[in-house]
Design a protein around this motif. Structure first.
Motif, PDB file in Angstrom:
ATOM      1  N   GLU A  40       0.828  -1.206   0.000  1.00 46.86           N
ATOM      2  CA  GLU A  40       0.000   0.000   0.000  1.00 46.86           C
ATOM      3  C   GLU A  40       0.863   1.257   0.000  1.00 46.86           C
ATOM      4  N   THR A  41       1.976   1.211   0.745  1.00 42.32           N
ATOM      5  CA  THR A  41       2.886   2.359   0.771  1.00 42.32           C
ATOM      6  C   THR A  41       3.521   2.581  -0.595  1.00 42.32           C
ATOM      7  N   GLU A  42       3.920   1.494  -1.252  1.00 36.55           N
ATOM      8  CA  GLU A  42       4.504   1.607  -2.597  1.00 36.55           C
ATOM      9  C   GLU A  42       3.485   2.178  -3.581  1.00 36.55           C
ATOM     10  N   LYS A  43       2.233   1.731  -3.476  1.00 37.92           N
ATOM     11  CA  LYS A  43       1.167   2.241  -4.349  1.00 37.92           C
ATOM     12  C   LYS A  43       0.951   3.734  -4.102  1.00 37.92           C
ATOM     13  N   LEU A  68       7.808  15.211  -1.641  1.00 39.42           N
ATOM     14  CA  LEU A  68       7.079  14.044  -1.139  1.00 39.42           C
ATOM     15  C   LEU A  68       7.729  13.471   0.111  1.00 39.42           C
ATOM     16  N   ASP A  69       6.889  13.078   1.045  1.00 39.76           N
ATOM     17  CA  ASP A  69       7.356  12.618   2.352  1.00 39.76           C
ATOM     18  C   ASP A  69       7.535  11.098   2.374  1.00 39.76           C
ATOM     19  N   PHE A  70       8.441  10.627   1.535  1.00 42.76           N
ATOM     20  CA  PHE A  70       8.808   9.213   1.509  1.00 42.76           C
ATOM     21  C   PHE A  70      10.334   9.122   1.535  1.00 42.76           C
ATOM     22  N   SER A  71      10.836   7.949   1.888  1.00 37.72           N
ATOM     23  CA  SER A  71      12.286   7.766   1.866  1.00 37.72           C
ATOM     24  C   SER A  71      12.788   7.853   0.426  1.00 37.72           C
ATOM     25  N   HIS A  72      14.024   8.291   0.266  1.00 38.45           N
ATOM     26  CA  HIS A  72      14.597   8.408  -1.071  1.00 38.45           C
ATOM     27  C   HIS A  72      14.654   7.050  -1.764  1.00 38.45           C
ATOM     28  N   SER A  73      14.952   6.017  -0.989  1.00 30.57           N
ATOM     29  CA  SER A  73      15.050   4.681  -1.587  1.00 30.57           C
ATOM     30  C   SER A  73      13.699   4.220  -2.129  1.00 30.57           C
ATOM     31  N   LEU A  74      12.621   4.496  -1.394  1.00 28.68           N
ATOM     32  CA  LEU A  74      11.289   4.102  -1.863  1.00 28.68           C
ATOM     33  C   LEU A  74      10.901   4.892  -3.109  1.00 28.68           C
ATOM     34  N   LEU A  75      11.221   6.175  -3.133  1.00 27.65           N
ATOM     35  CA  LEU A  75      10.889   6.990  -4.301  1.00 27.65           C
ATOM     36  C   LEU A  75      11.670   6.536  -5.531  1.00 27.65           C
ATOM     37  N   LEU A  76      12.943   6.218  -5.339  1.00 28.00           N
ATOM     38  CA  LEU A  76      13.744   5.730  -6.467  1.00 28.00           C
ATOM     39  C   LEU A  76      13.198   4.400  -6.980  1.00 28.00           C
ATOM     40  N   GLU A  77      12.810   3.540  -6.052  1.00 25.95           N
ATOM     41  CA  GLU A  77      12.225   2.258  -6.436  1.00 25.95           C
ATOM     42  C   GLU A  77      10.907   2.468  -7.182  1.00 25.95           C
ATOM     43  N   SER A  78      10.101   3.417  -6.707  1.00 28.21           N
ATOM     44  CA  SER A  78       8.813   3.702  -7.349  1.00 28.21           C
ATOM     45  C   SER A  78       9.015   4.261  -8.754  1.00 28.21           C
ATOM     46  N   ILE A  79       9.989   5.145  -8.907  1.00 27.79           N
ATOM     47  CA  ILE A  79      10.262   5.731 -10.222  1.00 27.79           C
ATOM     48  C   ILE A  79      10.752   4.659 -11.192  1.00 27.79           C
ATOM     49  N   ASP A  80      11.602   3.750 -10.704  1.00 26.80           N
ATOM     50  CA  ASP A  80      12.060   2.645 -11.556  1.00 26.80           C
ATOM     51  C   ASP A  80      10.874   1.807 -12.032  1.00 26.80           C
ATOM     52  N   THR A  81       9.945   1.549 -11.111  1.00 26.14           N
ATOM     53  CA  THR A  81       8.749   0.779 -11.471  1.00 26.14           C
ATOM     54  C   THR A  81       7.933   1.507 -12.533  1.00 26.14           C
ATOM     55  N   MET A  82       7.787   2.817 -12.375  1.00 30.34           N
ATOM     56  CA  MET A  82       6.993   3.601 -13.328  1.00 30.34           C
ATOM     57  C   MET A  82       7.683   3.702 -14.689  1.00 30.34           C
ATOM     58  N   LEU A  83       9.003   3.746 -14.681  1.00 31.52           N
ATOM     59  CA  LEU A  83       9.737   3.751 -15.945  1.00 31.52           C
ATOM     60  C   LEU A  83       9.554   2.416 -16.668  1.00 31.52           C
TER      61      LEU A  83
END
Length: 336
Positions: A40-43, A68-83
């Protein structure tokens, strides 16, 4: 000496089984709760990035980190997923939405603005709470729930701040109007949008009881302040605050509030005729005022002043009704 005790061993065995059950139970186990919460957090992170890119196209990673109030690692992971899934693209170190990403972002914006509309129309939550509550709810609503909500609200086109609500098909009305500071001096206008971010500026606007749909008359524009009249009051705003207010220009023939005042400005021993309840007052609060007799054409006067200023008692249809200032400012009158 053999100290083996089969009963103790059996208890240990069942204890281990019980612990494993609490950890790995498919529905209630701690491990699966952790996985569900992480998913849910990743979503939420993905959807917040999409919404940020919708409002601010071509955004750098540093801006995403700051906003955005998320960890940098989670945001990078999310961006990779979106790419990987084709929701965003990267050009010259800047991220922007693809067509699929734009469609996804519009669904989130639609859910957010519909929920704000619901909170304004159907609940008693203060307007300063609408945005934060919608920020959470937008990630929880399913597509079917969003459409049910839209139907319940009568398929509204605008949220309570004046922002357009995207349709189910992803269409969105074109934004109209100009910034308040662009309204020429000695001209009339009507407020059609009040931006609710940043919260600090939004609260300043609310504290002055400046309302959506109110007509304004521009008196002064300078580098230091914007001065205008609305509903019988004069307002002075710094330009940085005025930037959050959007208006449309009105011809003199369209101006209907030149003699309009707010009930909060009625003086002792004066009588007034009610013009109506401001469109800013919605839902249960609006129905309550109407039920109390504050309807168009009714005569009202002050029955009892409060030494502390608030609330005041108003006499309407032979009954004394106490109103706070934040209620009285939403009742429009003309002096009798």
């Amino acid at each position: 000496m053999n100290t083996y005790n089969p009963i103790v061993a059996l208890l240990v065995f069942f204890g281990v089984i019980l612990i494993l059950y609490f950890i790995f139970n498919p529905k209630k186990g701690l491990f699966f709760k952790y996985l569900k919460a992480r998913k849910e957090t990743e979503k939420t992170a993905i959807e917040d990035v999409l919404k940020l890119l919708y409002h601010d196209p071509k955004t750098s990673i540093s801006t995403i980190f700051d906003e955005l109030d998320f960890s940098h690692s989670l945001l990078l992971e999310s961006i990779d997923t979106m790419l990987e899934t084709g929701l965003v693209k990267k050009e010259h170190e800047l991220f922007s939405l693809t067509k699929e990403g734009d469609e996804y972002a519009l669904r989130i914006v639609r859910a957010h603005r519909l929920w704000e509309k619901y909170l304004s129309e159907k609940t008693g939550f203060h307007k300063t709470e609408w945005h934060s509550r919608a920020e959470k709810k937008e990630h929880e609503l399913s597509g079917e729930e969003v459409e049910d909500l839209s139907t319940l609200l009568g398929n509204p086109r605008y949220d309570p701040h004046g922002d357009p609500i995207p349709t189910k098909a992803g269409q969105i009305p074109e934004k109209k109007g100009m910034l308040l500071a662009d309204l020429p001096i000695l001209n009339f206008g009507k407020i059609i949008h009040i931006e609710d971010e940043p919260t600090s500026i939004y609260k300043q606007i609310l504290a002055k009881h400046i309302h959506l749909h109110s007509q304004v008359y521009m008196k002064e524009i300078s580098e230091n302040r914007i001065v205008f009249e609305s509903e019988g009051e004069q307002f002075v705003l710094p330009p940085i605050v005025a930037k959050n207010i959007t208006v449309i220009s009105l011809d003199k023939a369209d101006v209907v509030e030149t003699d309009t005042l707010r009930l909060s400005n009625l003086e002792n021993k004066q009588k007034a005729t009610i013009i109506g309840v401001s469109k800013e007052c919605r839902g249960e609060n609006r129905r309550r005022l109407l039920d109390l007799g504050f309807v168009k054409g009714a005569t009202v006067s002050i029955d009892l002043l409060n030494p502390l200023g608030d609330p005041k008692a108003f006499l309407i249809k032979g009954t004394a009704i106490a109103l706070r200032k934040d209620q009285a400012v939403k009742i429009l009158i003309t002096k009798a």
